[in-house]
Design a protein around this motif. Sequence first.
Motif, PDB file in Angstrom:
ATOM      1  N   MET A  61     -39.260 -49.761 -30.313  1.00 40.20           N
ATOM      2  CA  MET A  61     -40.321 -50.570 -30.912  1.00 40.20           C
ATOM      3  C   MET A  61     -39.860 -51.152 -32.246  1.00 40.20           C
ATOM      4  O   MET A  61     -40.042 -52.341 -32.529  1.00 40.20           O
ATOM      5  CB  MET A  61     -41.579 -49.715 -31.126  1.00 40.20           C
ATOM      6  CG  MET A  61     -42.776 -50.502 -31.610  1.00 40.20           C
ATOM      7  SD  MET A  61     -44.106 -49.446 -32.221  1.00 40.20           S
ATOM      8  CE  MET A  61     -44.878 -48.920 -30.728  1.00 40.20           C
ATOM      9  N   LEU A  62     -39.255 -50.306 -33.043  1.00 40.72           N
ATOM     10  CA  LEU A  62     -38.782 -50.760 -34.347  1.00 40.72           C
ATOM     11  C   LEU A  62     -37.666 -51.796 -34.190  1.00 40.72           C
ATOM     12  O   LEU A  62     -37.605 -52.792 -34.925  1.00 40.72           O
ATOM     13  CB  LEU A  62     -38.286 -49.554 -35.156  1.00 40.72           C
ATOM     14  CG  LEU A  62     -38.257 -49.673 -36.666  1.00 40.72           C
ATOM     15  CD1 LEU A  62     -39.603 -50.109 -37.213  1.00 40.72           C
ATOM     16  CD2 LEU A  62     -37.844 -48.353 -37.295  1.00 40.72           C
ATOM     17  N   TYR A  84     -39.165 -55.110 -33.182  1.00 40.98           N
ATOM     18  CA  TYR A  84     -39.882 -55.694 -34.320  1.00 40.98           C
ATOM     19  C   TYR A  84     -38.886 -56.337 -35.296  1.00 40.98           C
ATOM     20  O   TYR A  84     -39.049 -57.490 -35.707  1.00 40.98           O
ATOM     21  CB  TYR A  84     -40.689 -54.604 -35.027  1.00 40.98           C
ATOM     22  CG  TYR A  84     -41.490 -55.095 -36.196  1.00 40.98           C
ATOM     23  CD1 TYR A  84     -42.770 -55.612 -36.001  1.00 40.98           C
ATOM     24  CD2 TYR A  84     -40.982 -55.054 -37.488  1.00 40.98           C
ATOM     25  CE1 TYR A  84     -43.513 -56.077 -37.070  1.00 40.98           C
ATOM     26  CE2 TYR A  84     -41.717 -55.516 -38.558  1.00 40.98           C
ATOM     27  CZ  TYR A  84     -42.983 -56.018 -38.342  1.00 40.98           C
ATOM     28  OH  TYR A  84     -43.713 -56.478 -39.407  1.00 40.98           O
ATOM     29  N   ASN A 108     -37.245 -59.480 -33.873  1.00 45.59           N
ATOM     30  CA  ASN A 108     -38.135 -60.646 -33.946  1.00 45.59           C
ATOM     31  C   ASN A 108     -38.179 -61.230 -35.349  1.00 45.59           C
ATOM     32  O   ASN A 108     -38.137 -62.450 -35.539  1.00 45.59           O
ATOM     33  CB  ASN A 108     -39.555 -60.244 -33.527  1.00 45.59           C
ATOM     34  CG  ASN A 108     -39.723 -60.295 -32.037  1.00 45.59           C
ATOM     35  OD1 ASN A 108     -39.005 -61.010 -31.364  1.00 45.59           O
ATOM     36  ND2 ASN A 108     -40.651 -59.529 -31.517  1.00 45.59           N
TER      37      ASN A 108
END
Lengths: 129, 231
Positions: free
Chosen positions: B140-141, B144, B147
């Motif tokens: 997830m990190l 993120y 992006n």
Amino acid sequence: MSDLRKVLYVEDDPDIREIAELALEDVGGLILNSCASGELAIQQLEVFKPQVILLDVMMPGMDGPETLSAMRDMGVITDTVLVIFMTAKVHPDELQRYKNLGVEQVISKPFDPMTLADEVRALWDTFNA
Amino acid sequence: MPDSTNSPQPGNRLEQLKEAYKKRLTLEFARLREIESHLLQDNTRQESLDALHSALHTIAGAAGTFGFHTLGEAAREFEQRVAKQLSQTESLGTLPGGWLNKLQIALDADNSKVKHSLETTQQRGIEGGPTIWLVERDNMLANYAKNQLTSFGFQVHCLSDANELEKCRSHPPDLLLIDHHAIGAADFGADLAVFWKAILSNYDCPVFFTGAEESFNARLQALRAGGRGIL
């Protein structure tokens, strides 16, 4: 796997809501139900039956994680619904909080209005892979 | 399906929304001026700091979407400083003097740019642009951060384990960002610095470690491991 059509979007900022509506409906061709608060989103959930819930993390009143907790407590979210948090910052402590709520996907803010729908669809595909 | 004969095209609507947001920024700056006047009287006032944090967070999360990237980044930087001040992890008064003026300069910079449509304001991984390798175990990190970095034109390649750095040396990156926990399940104990130095000896580019801790000890460990610092 069903195609993604219905997205419930929760965001307190009216300008951001409007541009997300443009990004997801007009650019992305999705059916969108956008709500200004967690409380309103909870009311919409059972009728709208979204496939994806996009939740802003930091909102006045119920924030995103609190909204999701309330939805889960009410038993109105099944495991076929993808929940995505939208946030302007990610800290490892916050990540753990999201994961404890079963949320594995985050979209960063500010988002690009021209690619937001593609990003949501890609996460939907990954979720259903 | 929207009726294209009655609805403005997305590009036009984007420009209209950008104009509307520009007008809203006038109100946001008025709000910031009011908060600033309170802080000039007492810069430790909790109520004013909370209001400032909220206002900066709103701008940081929205401005970039409407094309005001410089302003968004400046607001993000100040928001983080206020957050630290509110959590009292840093001494009081960390917000730089003239912060509002700096935000205004950032806004002016965005306004003075050649008029872009919103479709072209965010850069996505420019071909031939600087390359960053991101070593991060948390998916997830990693997504993120990828992006965020690609939106600024960087090309980002994610690795989930530091040991992968040993295998892919053909096209070295311009920058390495490494989660210092990205060493698999192994516990290297006191040899951690030795482990990193051995792996990083093959790379000439700047290396920064990433982590939740910013203590003196964490910075020292990062330097000992061959990094230039910790983010």
